[in-house]
Design a protein around this motif. Sequence first.
Motif, PDB file in Angstrom:
ATOM      1  N   ARG A 112     -33.959  68.784  -3.554  1.00  0.00           N
ATOM      2  CA  ARG A 112     -34.097  69.021  -4.992  1.00  0.00           C
ATOM      3  C   ARG A 112     -35.577  69.101  -5.302  1.00  0.00           C
ATOM      4  O   ARG A 112     -36.387  68.453  -4.667  1.00  0.00           O
ATOM      5  N   GLY A 113     -35.917  69.856  -6.314  1.00  0.00           N
ATOM      6  CA  GLY A 113     -37.304  69.922  -6.738  1.00  0.00           C
ATOM      7  C   GLY A 113     -37.826  71.339  -6.782  1.00  0.00           C
ATOM      8  O   GLY A 113     -37.084  72.302  -6.638  1.00  0.00           O
ATOM      9  N   TRP A 157     -37.819  65.504   2.253  1.00  0.00           N
ATOM     10  CA  TRP A 157     -36.676  66.374   1.969  1.00  0.00           C
ATOM     11  C   TRP A 157     -36.334  67.263   3.164  1.00  0.00           C
ATOM     12  O   TRP A 157     -35.185  67.636   3.341  1.00  0.00           O
ATOM     13  N   PHE A 158     -37.322  67.609   3.960  1.00  0.00           N
ATOM     14  CA  PHE A 158     -37.111  68.539   5.068  1.00  0.00           C
ATOM     15  C   PHE A 158     -36.687  67.839   6.357  1.00  0.00           C
ATOM     16  O   PHE A 158     -36.401  68.488   7.342  1.00  0.00           O
ATOM     17  N   ARG A 159     -36.647  66.515   6.353  1.00  0.00           N
ATOM     18  CA  ARG A 159     -36.276  65.757   7.545  1.00  0.00           C
ATOM     19  C   ARG A 159     -34.802  65.404   7.580  1.00  0.00           C
ATOM     20  O   ARG A 159     -34.340  64.747   8.495  1.00  0.00           O
ATOM     21  N   ASN A 160     -34.076  65.781   6.549  1.00  0.00           N
ATOM     22  CA  ASN A 160     -32.632  65.514   6.469  1.00  0.00           C
ATOM     23  C   ASN A 160     -32.337  64.017   6.620  1.00  0.00           C
ATOM     24  O   ASN A 160     -31.421  63.617   7.317  1.00  0.00           O
ATOM     25  N   THR A 161     -33.175  63.194   5.976  1.00  0.00           N
ATOM     26  CA  THR A 161     -32.981  61.747   5.974  1.00  0.00           C
ATOM     27  C   THR A 161     -32.780  61.290   4.540  1.00  0.00           C
ATOM     28  O   THR A 161     -32.933  62.059   3.594  1.00  0.00           O
ATOM     29  N   LYS A 162     -32.465  60.021   4.378  1.00  0.00           N
ATOM     30  CA  LYS A 162     -32.314  59.468   3.039  1.00  0.00           C
ATOM     31  C   LYS A 162     -33.670  59.449   2.346  1.00  0.00           C
ATOM     32  O   LYS A 162     -34.689  59.162   2.963  1.00  0.00           O
ATOM     33  N   ILE A 163     -33.657  59.756   1.071  1.00  0.00           N
ATOM     34  CA  ILE A 163     -34.892  59.787   0.301  1.00  0.00           C
ATOM     35  C   ILE A 163     -34.993  58.522  -0.553  1.00  0.00           C
ATOM     36  O   ILE A 163     -34.005  57.858  -0.819  1.00  0.00           O
TER      37      ILE A 163
END
Length: 127
Positions: free
Chosen positions: A61-62, A71-77
């Motif tokens: 998002r953004g 966001w690009f690491r496909n991990t929890k933010i």
Amino acid sequence: MAIGVAQGLTYLHEECSKKIIHCDIKPQNILLDENNNARIADFGLSKILMMDQSRTLTDIRGTKGYVAPEWFRNTKITAKVDVYSFGVLLLEIVSCRRSLNDLENGDELSVLTDLAWDCYTEGNLIL
């Protein structure tokens, strides 16, 4: 204005009854009231967390130029994605440049965070 945005983010991340990650901190989403106090606006992309929750998994998002690398690491933010976007906003204020600029030939894109990193690694920052 920057202090007002920082205070707003502190409220959303730490003081609100539910934690809120805005997910789209950028100049267009900062409004000034009649006393020139900064107000964070446009919560259309925001993510609400439970009080015991500090991370969440969600689609990216953004806005391009303000999106944190997480966001690009496909991990929890975490709320740190807003802090990153706020940092880009501060870079825009102090450098008088936009986060993304088309270069004169139109084929390349100048990224403010890349420029700041290059200046830092080359020792070209004014302290």
